[in-house]
Design a protein around this motif. Sequence first.
Motif, PDB file in Angstrom:
ATOM      1  N   ARG A  79       0.801  -1.324   0.081  1.00  0.00           N
ATOM      2  CA  ARG A  79      -0.052   0.017   0.024  1.00  0.00           C
ATOM      3  C   ARG A  79       0.838   1.266  -0.017  1.00  0.00           C
ATOM      4  O   ARG A  79       0.563   2.088  -0.669  1.00  0.00           O
ATOM      5  N   GLU A 107      -5.713  -4.267  -7.054  1.00  0.00           N
ATOM      6  CA  GLU A 107      -6.417  -3.016  -6.180  1.00  0.00           C
ATOM      7  C   GLU A 107      -7.239  -3.433  -5.273  1.00  0.00           C
ATOM      8  O   GLU A 107      -7.155  -2.858  -4.182  1.00  0.00           O
ATOM      9  N   LEU A 110      -5.822  -3.015  -1.503  1.00  0.00           N
ATOM     10  CA  LEU A 110      -5.536  -1.481  -0.916  1.00  0.00           C
ATOM     11  C   LEU A 110      -6.488  -1.517   0.036  1.00  0.00           C
ATOM     12  O   LEU A 110      -6.328  -0.578   1.016  1.00  0.00           O
TER      13      LEU A 110
END
Length: 310
Positions: A79, A107, A110
């Motif tokens: 991250r 993604e 995250l």
Amino acid sequence: MQDSESRGNLLTEQANPNSTELDCLSPLAFVELCNREDEKTIAAVRAVRQELADAIAAIASALVKGGRLFYVGAGTSGRLGVLDAAECPPTFCTPPELVQGIIAGGEAALVRSSEALEDRAEDGAAAVREREVCEVDVVAGISAGGTTPYVRGALQGARQLGATTIFIACVPAADVPAAVDIDIRLLVGPEVLAGSTRLKAGTATKMALNILSTGAMVQLGKTYGNRMVDVAVTNSKLRDRAHRIVGDLTGCDRAAAADLLERSQLRVKLALLMHWSGLDAVAGECLLDEHNGNLRIALAAAGVGSKSGS
């Protein structure tokens, strides 16, 4: 790869003797303890200043040649890499592909924990292949404990593809060696909450990434003095910042600064060159292109000495 018993001996997994009664502390005592421990992050970054400088030089050299910088990590480390990469376009007006963050799990990781996905070294190697990493690129692997298979697989894959490799970890190299070009070890010691490397390790890593990306962009001429003259003017805050940069450096009032920005199509660097050299936008842009966007060098080529703000 280390087994669970040997991983327990890692610096990042050890219990901190200063926080053995953590659950008995008052809120103020807890804050004071964290503050004392966080002071160690400054010393950890200072201890690797030469390695950071070497990494800045390697990254800048690669980017000048058309290469890219990739951060690879899992969990908190991933991250942090994605965050640093995402900050480069608005701060330095770089294309989004120039600095990229790769995180195990993609993604979705995250915002949702996906730590199980960090155990697949082959996925890390596949990630760098998918992005067609080559010899002009730089791949920086980030792993607080240094053992993350996903990161180590990505670094091994990057080396096989000829890329320059950087490793950022918070354990001594003697405990967890890595075959990389530049080895950065941020030795912050055990965490206040044992094993929670989003604390000191995460803080030191964020500091190191700030230094790497900003330092590389400074080397590329993305700044003039300490001003972000390549800032992307994409909202009202950044438009106001652009007006202030132009006004501060040229001494123009806000109306004149606004006029310069409009004539330069909101490009701060071009607006400054136009003001100081007397060139129009087309000629100024050509001069900047001839000198890889470096304002200071372009000014010298135009016969204009260095300028400083108020």
